[in-house]
Design an enzyme around this catalytic site. Structure first.
Site, PDB file in Angstrom:
ATOM      1  N   ARG A  92     -23.926  30.926   8.900  1.00 29.07           N
ATOM      2  CA  ARG A  92     -24.681  32.171   8.951  1.00 29.07           C
ATOM      3  C   ARG A  92     -26.014  31.914   9.647  1.00 29.07           C
ATOM      4  O   ARG A  92     -26.394  30.759   9.840  1.00 29.07           O
ATOM      5  CB  ARG A  92     -24.909  32.736   7.547  1.00 29.07           C
ATOM      6  CG  ARG A  92     -25.864  31.931   6.681  1.00 29.07           C
ATOM      7  CD  ARG A  92     -26.019  32.605   5.313  1.00 29.07           C
ATOM      8  NE  ARG A  92     -27.223  32.152   4.625  1.00 29.07           N
ATOM      9  CZ  ARG A  92     -27.613  32.562   3.417  1.00 29.07           C
ATOM     10  NH1 ARG A  92     -26.888  33.426   2.745  1.00 29.07           N
ATOM     11  NH2 ARG A  92     -28.723  32.102   2.864  1.00 29.07           N
TER      12      ARG A  92
ATOM     13  N   ASN B 250     -32.040  38.914   5.978  1.00 24.42           N
ATOM     14  CA  ASN B 250     -31.829  38.245   4.698  1.00 24.42           C
ATOM     15  C   ASN B 250     -32.490  36.880   4.725  1.00 24.42           C
ATOM     16  O   ASN B 250     -32.260  36.092   5.637  1.00 24.42           O
ATOM     17  CB  ASN B 250     -30.330  38.038   4.444  1.00 24.42           C
ATOM     18  CG  ASN B 250     -30.057  37.392   3.098  1.00 24.42           C
ATOM     19  OD1 ASN B 250     -30.374  37.974   2.064  1.00 24.42           O
ATOM     20  ND2 ASN B 250     -29.510  36.188   3.118  1.00 24.42           N
ATOM     21  N   GLU B 251     -33.296  36.592   3.738  1.00 20.59           N
ATOM     22  CA  GLU B 251     -33.923  35.269   3.626  1.00 20.59           C
ATOM     23  C   GLU B 251     -34.306  34.749   5.012  1.00 20.59           C
ATOM     24  O   GLU B 251     -33.844  33.685   5.448  1.00 20.59           O
ATOM     25  CB  GLU B 251     -32.985  34.299   2.909  1.00 20.59           C
ATOM     26  CG  GLU B 251     -32.790  34.684   1.442  1.00 20.59           C
ATOM     27  CD  GLU B 251     -31.929  33.705   0.636  1.00 20.59           C
ATOM     28  OE1 GLU B 251     -31.178  32.945   1.247  1.00 20.59           O
ATOM     29  OE2 GLU B 251     -32.044  33.709  -0.596  1.00 20.59           O
TER      30      GLU B 251
ATOM     31  N   GLU C  64     -33.059  38.245  -5.907  1.00 19.88           N
ATOM     32  CA  GLU C  64     -31.891  37.398  -6.190  1.00 19.88           C
ATOM     33  C   GLU C  64     -32.294  36.339  -7.190  1.00 19.88           C
ATOM     34  O   GLU C  64     -33.378  35.763  -7.081  1.00 19.88           O
ATOM     35  CB  GLU C  64     -31.414  36.649  -4.936  1.00 19.88           C
ATOM     36  CG  GLU C  64     -30.760  37.473  -3.868  1.00 19.88           C
ATOM     37  CD  GLU C  64     -30.270  36.584  -2.710  1.00 19.88           C
ATOM     38  OE1 GLU C  64     -30.093  35.366  -2.921  1.00 19.88           O
ATOM     39  OE2 GLU C  64     -30.087  37.100  -1.610  1.00 19.88           O
TER      40      GLU C  64
ATOM     41  N   TRP D  75     -25.128  24.838  -3.944  1.00 19.15           N
ATOM     42  CA  TRP D  75     -25.648  24.102  -2.792  1.00 19.15           C
ATOM     43  C   TRP D  75     -26.462  22.878  -3.189  1.00 19.15           C
ATOM     44  O   TRP D  75     -27.051  22.233  -2.343  1.00 19.15           O
ATOM     45  CB  TRP D  75     -26.492  25.036  -1.922  1.00 19.15           C
ATOM     46  CG  TRP D  75     -27.389  25.955  -2.685  1.00 19.15           C
ATOM     47  CD1 TRP D  75     -27.117  27.250  -3.049  1.00 19.15           C
ATOM     48  CD2 TRP D  75     -28.695  25.660  -3.206  1.00 19.15           C
ATOM     49  NE1 TRP D  75     -28.174  27.774  -3.753  1.00 19.15           N
ATOM     50  CE2 TRP D  75     -29.148  26.832  -3.858  1.00 19.15           C
ATOM     51  CE3 TRP D  75     -29.513  24.532  -3.191  1.00 19.15           C
ATOM     52  CZ2 TRP D  75     -30.398  26.899  -4.494  1.00 19.15           C
ATOM     53  CZ3 TRP D  75     -30.747  24.594  -3.814  1.00 19.15           C
ATOM     54  CH2 TRP D  75     -31.179  25.766  -4.453  1.00 19.15           C
TER      55      TRP D  75
ATOM     56  N   GLU E  10     -19.726  30.374  -0.307  1.00 22.11           N
ATOM     57  CA  GLU E  10     -20.450  30.476  -1.579  1.00 22.11           C
ATOM     58  C   GLU E  10     -19.543  30.826  -2.754  1.00 22.11           C
ATOM     59  O   GLU E  10     -20.019  31.329  -3.762  1.00 22.11           O
ATOM     60  CB  GLU E  10     -21.585  31.508  -1.442  1.00 22.11           C
ATOM     61  CG  GLU E  10     -22.687  31.043  -0.500  1.00 22.11           C
ATOM     62  CD  GLU E  10     -23.918  31.921  -0.549  1.00 22.11           C
ATOM     63  OE1 GLU E  10     -25.025  31.368  -0.696  1.00 22.11           O
ATOM     64  OE2 GLU E  10     -23.791  33.158  -0.420  1.00 22.11           O
TER      65      GLU E  10
ATOM     66  N   PHE F  25     -18.279  29.079  -4.952  1.00 24.27           N
ATOM     67  CA  PHE F  25     -18.574  28.384  -6.205  1.00 24.27           C
ATOM     68  C   PHE F  25     -19.981  28.692  -6.723  1.00 24.27           C
ATOM     69  O   PHE F  25     -20.513  27.974  -7.560  1.00 24.27           O
ATOM     70  CB  PHE F  25     -18.318  26.880  -6.058  1.00 24.27           C
ATOM     71  CG  PHE F  25     -16.860  26.563  -5.899  1.00 24.27           C
ATOM     72  CD1 PHE F  25     -15.972  26.756  -6.954  1.00 24.27           C
ATOM     73  CD2 PHE F  25     -16.349  26.117  -4.692  1.00 24.27           C
ATOM     74  CE1 PHE F  25     -14.616  26.487  -6.819  1.00 24.27           C
ATOM     75  CE2 PHE F  25     -14.992  25.850  -4.537  1.00 24.27           C
ATOM     76  CZ  PHE F  25     -14.121  26.034  -5.595  1.00 24.27           C
ATOM     77  N   HIS F  26     -20.577  29.740  -6.189  1.00 23.19           N
ATOM     78  CA  HIS F  26     -21.881  30.215  -6.692  1.00 23.19           C
ATOM     79  C   HIS F  26     -21.594  31.260  -7.772  1.00 23.19           C
ATOM     80  O   HIS F  26     -20.788  32.158  -7.574  1.00 23.19           O
ATOM     81  CB  HIS F  26     -22.648  30.850  -5.525  1.00 23.19           C
ATOM     82  CG  HIS F  26     -24.078  31.152  -5.812  1.00 23.19           C
ATOM     83  ND1 HIS F  26     -24.462  32.073  -6.763  1.00 23.19           N
ATOM     84  CD2 HIS F  26     -25.221  30.670  -5.278  1.00 23.19           C
ATOM     85  CE1 HIS F  26     -25.791  32.132  -6.786  1.00 23.19           C
ATOM     86  NE2 HIS F  26     -26.270  31.291  -5.900  1.00 23.19           N
TER      87      HIS F  26
END
Lengths: 672, 672, 672
Positions: free
Chosen positions: B116, B154-155, B313, B321, B361, B363-364
């Site tokens: 990304r 975003n971020e 968030e 991560w 993501e 596993f987030h």
């Protein structure tokens, strides 16, 4: 072209000063500089090292006026100048106009302008510009009365020892053509039958750029040789311009002969240097920086073939490029400076005169620190100037040693290459272990190249000399037969100049001399350590060794090789040949050193020296004898010595000199 | 253009929800989502953040239908939407058509599409496409009744804080032209006389790409400033489109104000934000994540100039991560959320609503985990929704603090640059050590920028503020003279805005205020630690300090600087100025903090709080007072407080509130 | 095309020899070679592996004469030849003429000629040249009487498992087209709705080159699959040429089935191999190299579907590519060789016959070391030749096992990808922990692929099989229902073939079988370890698990999950299904293994074996039974066994065989 006088013209006594970068400062500060330099008795400054972008702000447009003024001002103050070629860092306009002059990493990344030294030394374009500037500078200042010495470029190869650019590739191929003549000779030397690497013509060859796995070791070694030579070729070209314009002015460049700088074979430069100059910086994390410093100084003397040399840079206190930059402790700055002089330096110079306020090195100490003259560092600068002046009689005297340590840059490169029995081998660490044991006993050592004449040395140390020519091996054997005690340590004599293994058993070239034969290397694991018969231990390395004429000195008393020899000795001719096949613990190593010195009848500089006191003697052509005494401890002590102290002590009463904590004294002994 | 209302339109009470990515799921799942959101009392969702490749699957072809349906469905459920510009990750077709928009690393490696954020923020091509999409989205949804807030990109800068592409080079040069006007001003600021770096025109300048060694420090700093500004410029451009199309809808973007995100100067964005929003994630290996969380929340409030801000968030449990991603323990999710609210957040939002089955993501953790609604995580999501609803009265209230901690992103960059006395300095770690001591004492702290108005603060902490302007130094001195207790810690005041060292002695800009002068930094080695006169120790840093008006508070009682001051205090005007010249052990540091608080008469939020209980007070414009009480221990305890508990506890009997293990309570105190 | 006989033509008994590179040596040495080979009873040599640059020194010009002579000489000595395609390393002229054949790293760095294997396997240009050479070699030697086997290329993918070049990109896209047909199928499989990664056509797709952060996990997995397949495609193309020219000669290539080589899915190659061949090297830092060796040999047998396989390379002593290369200790070379034979190898071959004097591998041991024939290594080479000859009756026999360990390369890749709950997971380490416990108990294990037929196995181990297809999960469940004891360990069954998480609770595909459901992973920190109810501990991993039909075997007795199950067991059909949800301490793990073996009635190879003795049985088609007994200790011991010893021991008296320290014996048991 005849070599000029090997000393900065017009500098009397020991040279004292440092790098001077007045372009960073206002005129007012520059005027204060002159006053402070007088206080400190400065007599020599390196000027203009990084001045290219000011001297030639646009291509072909020069501005010398500011430098004229600096030199005039220094001359008026009686200070002489080591003037730089100003080529050490090409200006932005040049790198932008000719991006092909950028050096390139092994992975193909070009290194940009923005720091320093962003040039490919083999680039014909860069070299043409550098020669042009050098000629301009030389012609401008050929007659300036302050001009004492030419300082070519700066720390050649410091950041870019190996350049993998296309310019380097072209030059490398030319170098190989000259070395090998025919490509089949190269194929034989590189062993290209291995891994399908045969070359059909020199045009097919590249530098050892990033590859899937280990690159041909001889290709790597030749590229290292070429890279060192490419720097020398550049030095010679600049030097030749200077000699042409000012035949009477000596030329040098500042080497980096320390335990950390590996990639220039300084011994191969000796004949091209009017005077050898060295930059030395201690390392904060080193528990024994004074030993590494002494080694470096002895190496400098070796590169200078025993002649006096210049300490061109060191630091008054902390540097700024280590992980944690320790300030120098009590007396350390003076001890550092004077240990260099003790070992043959006839100058004491620093980077730099005044600590920068801006730029990448602004946290590097200097003679005038950020805090200004009201500081211990500047007060010590003044005190050191007083002492350097008092050492004028020492100038030109030489250091004598009974012990030679054979040191070879090319073997260093070869011994730390990839694909080896143990990748954690450190050539320098092995050399320093043996050197350190001698330093602690105040035995003076000459650090000499593999081609050195070994005649006259009572002890010859050959630590981990992996790559060795037949000729060198012969001369080492001849030294033993002639009466010397020769000590060879593990992983020596393994390969020839082409990095081909010498077959039939290790340690190859020294097998017959030493009277041992090892079938296999036996590298020990991390933390693995085995007992010896004296209760000591060996670690890191072992070998499956059989005696073939030697007697065992130390035998393994544990581990997989229990019962086999670890240290051996063989009488040969009038001398002996020792082999240490492992890394001994400190006491065992010192025991071997003691035996060597005893059998060779080598004595320390002075008898009965207190522990922690370093002593070195310089002797003049006229027989004048100067003993430097450095107290590395925090306790005052006494040294038995006759003569007269040079730092104001005068005649020594009753043969006993008081040596205060952290202090240095220099004694002129009575002539013999 | 006038700033719109600074709050998501139509959201009442505290906002609750998270990122919502329905495009990853079937319609059936999306319908279940609505039902679960109702259970959890979700009222705000961030939608469309990574939807570019679906909204514009081919250049110029748009597909909004799926998003129309999502928004309609949410609106029907009474949920409002923070709608993204969808520009956070350019689609494959764009990167393939215009590879020049890829960001480039310092080594020249272009970063591809496939993860990304693969765009160079300074690329005019990329920016034109991003503006085009933003306008399309804005025009499509300008009148949608669910639209509550614009979420820009975003971020920003998360993965590519520094882009070294040619686009960046062009924009950097333009930025420098605007900053310096004439290139000679840049040469002076950058100190280009050093290392031959003078520039003859702005056209010669590049980003600090890979170079042979340390790059000019001011070039590095300016590139960091430019890189932060380049992100802000991009934000402004997108925001301006949104304001033009929907003047009444507020705009924000999610910052990353944590201890690990360094490269955006969020303080410089404050004036451009309709509402400040933050993303925060705790770190599994941090032994005190609640302290770092509190610091981050206080920093968010500082960037919001004290106004309520949005927690945009955080995570319900583990992230994916870190090296080992710890799940959140008992009550931790609630404590994390409510600590943010306690410190000024008026929203509780998560990444993300439903845990992804595919993608990087997956596993987030999320509000609806892989295990589905039958899970502790979802049950806690529902419980948290209940509590957030109960906190509606808190909305708009503010936090008051007597202590300010001066925090500066630019100095952070400067203090961890290369070529420094100690490379292991961590600015954030130094700040957190002092902040943590205050947190443990339940002293509320405002984290403020260097340009903050310090009036009214009783204590001002200035940890390791290496780079400081004259103006900031003046305001800090003024605070002391005006009555505050000011504490400055080591390596502060060293350089000016151009990273030039302030000469004459350290700590430069604060030397006169503090009444001390250090001649030399004295970085300590790894593990090196020396005694102080109180039996404590200092490590990491020391200085050769003399008193010039200050009194010693702590003195070295060992080590190379024994007898010299380590901590000092100087009465100045109506206040005091303290200096901590080393890194103190925890007890000694707490001792200094205790003395500061005592002399400044600063009190904790509540008296007699049990250990491990965090307390923060928010106060409404109407005087309503809410105390948040968080039990970070596994033991139940009691807190003395009057008022009424908001989570169902009701009126507190006898002024004693029971606080179960791991739990949080919020008490509305009687008005004063 | 029919598959030829799967064994080197004309080799009788067990094959013995190694890589032979005569091009590195003089004729004189080559003549000595023949004599030494006779002494050592060598009967098979791999020739020509790295000969391209000699065979085709210039494009289209061939020189076969030297190789003719080598083959004639070997034939005359009765030695047969595994002849290489000589394509393992393209010559310099080819890489210079076609730089586009160079492989490229993830960061875009092309890897140069100069070491070996510098080719992009997907490059059509390279492949055309390689096919051309292969045909030339095949046609030249099709009728040579020494020709026994074709050796394709060498260790395919060893240094460049993943090539990111443009050639690779083109081939990857084609591979994806074939896998997915339509791009929307790829979008679904890759989950490109996440992070705006949707592709509009296959043409937009690239390999997972360097990107700002985590690349799409399914893209990564598919690239790994493609990369393994690309090597297989190349193998097939070369093999097809060889089959066309010499249909009767078998073809193989040397795999690297060890614990360290991860990126080729050898199971997918099984059907293409006439005979499976493996290269195996122990690791000096491995405390139990014999266990890893046994696993590797059992894996080789698994890839060979139980048929005899070839040990194509191992080492007589140290290698040269590890950090510290340990020499082999007493008896280790023999034990290593014979453990391979015990586990199904019908050849014992080394890299290489004679230790090179030059090149990157000159410090790698060989059958004839640098020291020459007068060495323990060569004497052991001769002794091993004697023993190999004595093992002729063993040829063709097979190994039987009651225990299967399901091993999957694709799941290995998936389980160590980025963005995971714990980044320090090592799939191989988890597999070896369970395998090791069985090895210590002398339980023979088949290492089988996920598509294996599990019928007949009494115990099935499924360590950490993160990615699993429905079909595999079904077959594992069927095995349990059919009577097997199945053990699944943590992080198994989590994703499907597309790396999408199986929703509803972990362990996904195995949840129903195991009768447990985990809501959350609970990775433990570095050094974090919690108590179990048996006094043992679990570390590294935990899960928030509920019982849904299973019974608890081990329960957490400490830590955040105290009271929850850690190990469970569920009776299912005629068998059982066990789950280990943490990494158990060694004793607890062995306890679980003991219970499994007991309930499944699995017996060791022999009863009452002394500790440290490895025993494996091979059984011929005719019922002949051979037990290999290896003493890994330094103490002599005795083994109860009937029969006749093959290394000269003859008939065993009184059923007790003496097994000296470090030694190996092979016993032919009486037929049953």
């Amino acid at each position: 072209m005849p070599s000029p006088n090997p000393w900065p013209a017009g500098v009397t006594g020991i040279a004292y000063g440092g790098d001077y970068n007045p372009e960073q400062w206002s005129t007012q500060v520059q005027l204060e500089d002159i006053e402070l330099m007088r206080q400190a008795k400065v007599n020599l400054l390196s000027v203009g090292i990084f001045s290219w972008s000011l001297l030639e702000p646009r291509e072909g447009e020069y501005d010398f006026q500011w430098l004229d003024e600096v030199l005039d001002r220094l001359h008026a103050a009686g200070i002489r100048v080591a003037l730089a070629t100003a080529t050490a860092s090409p200006p932005a306009w040049l790198v932008r106009k000719h991006p092909e002059i950028r050096p390139v990493t092994v992975d193909g990344v070009p290194l940009e302008q923005g720091s320093r030294q962003s040039y490919a030394v083999s680039s014909p374009v860069f070299r043409a510009y550098a020669l042009g500037l050098t000629r301009k500078v030389a012609e401008r200042y050929r007659d300036h009365p302050a001009l004492a010495l030419w300082h070519v470029d700066n720390e050649l190869g410091c950041h870019v020892p190996h350049d993998y650019s296309d310019s380097a590739a072209t030059a490398f191929r030319q170098w190989l053509r000259e070395r090998y003549g025919r490509v089949e000779a190269l194929n034989a030397a590189w062993g290209t039958a291995f891994w399908s690497q045969r070359y059909d013509s020199f045009d097919e060859i590249l530098p050892p750029r990033a590859a899937p796995t280990f690159v041909n070791p001889t290709q790597q070694l030749d590229f290292a040789r070429f890279s060192s030579d490419a720097l020398l070729v550049h030095y010679r070209a600049l030097r030749d311009v200077l000699r042409e314009v000012t035949p009477e002015i000596p030329t040098t460049t500042n080497f980096m002969m320390t335990s950390r700088t590996k990639w220039v074979d300084y011994f191969s430069w000796s004949d091209d240097m009017d005077v050898v100059a060295n930059d030395h910086y201690t390392v904060a994390s080193d528990p024994h920086p004074q030993i590494e410093l002494a080694f470096s100084a002895d190496l400098s003397r070796g590169v200078a073939s025993g002649a006096p040399w210049m300490l061109m840079e060191h630091s008054t206190s902390a540097v700024n490029w280590q992980p944690r930059n320790r300030a120098k402790g009590e007396g350390e700055m003076l001890r550092n400076s004077l240990s260099h002089v003790a070992r043959g330096a006839d100058s004491v110079m620093f980077f730099q005169w005044r600590q920068s306020a801006a730029g990448a090195e602004r946290f590097h100490s200097a003679m005038v620190p950020h805090a200004g003259p009201d500081s211990d560092v500047f007060r010590t600068t003044v005190e050191l100037g007083r002492r350097v002046e008092a050492l004028a009689p020492v100038r030109g005297s030489r250091v004598h040693a009974d012990v030679a340590l054979v040191f070879d840059y090319v073997s260093w490169w070869a011994s730390e290459s990839d694909g080896h029995p143990s990748q954690s081998l450190s050539y320098m660490e092995e050399a320093l272990r043996w050197y350190g044991a001698l330093w602690r006993r105040n035995i003076t050592v000459d650090v000499v190249p593999p081609h050195a004449d070994l005649e006259g040395y009572k002890v010859v140390l050959v630590p981990t000399l992996k790559l060795v020519s037949d000729d060198t091996a012969d001369r080492i054997a001849t030294a033993a037969r002639g009466g010397a005690s020769v000590l060879v340590t593990f992983f020596s004599g393994i390969t020839d100049e082409n990095e081909h293994v010498r077959l039939g058993g290790y340690p190859g070239a020294f097998r017959e001399l030493l009277g041992v034969r090892s079938e296999e290397f036996w590298p020990l694991g991390e933390g693995e350590r085995h007992l010896l018969d004296n209760g000591g231990t060996g670690e890191f390395w072992a070998e499956k060794t059989s005696l073939e004429g030697a007697e065992p000195v130390r035998t393994w008393a544990g581990g997989p090789l229990s019962g086999r020899p670890a240290v051996t000795r063989r009488p040969v001719g009038d001398g002996t040949a020792w082999y240490a096949g492992t890394r001994l613990d400190a006491d065992s190593l010192d025991g071997v050193v003691g035996s060597l010195l005893q059998e060779a009848a080598v004595e320390p500089v002075l008898a009965d020296l207190p522990e922690g006191v370093e002593a070195v003697r310089r002797v003049g052509a006229d027989g004048a004898r100067f003993v430097f005494l450095l107290n590395h401890t925090g306790d005052g002590t006494q040294v038995k010595i006759e003569g007269s102290e040079l730092f104001g002590g005068g005649a020594i009463a009753e043969g006993v000199l008081a040596l205060p904590p952290h202090e240095v004294r220099v004694v002129r002994e009575p002539n013999i």
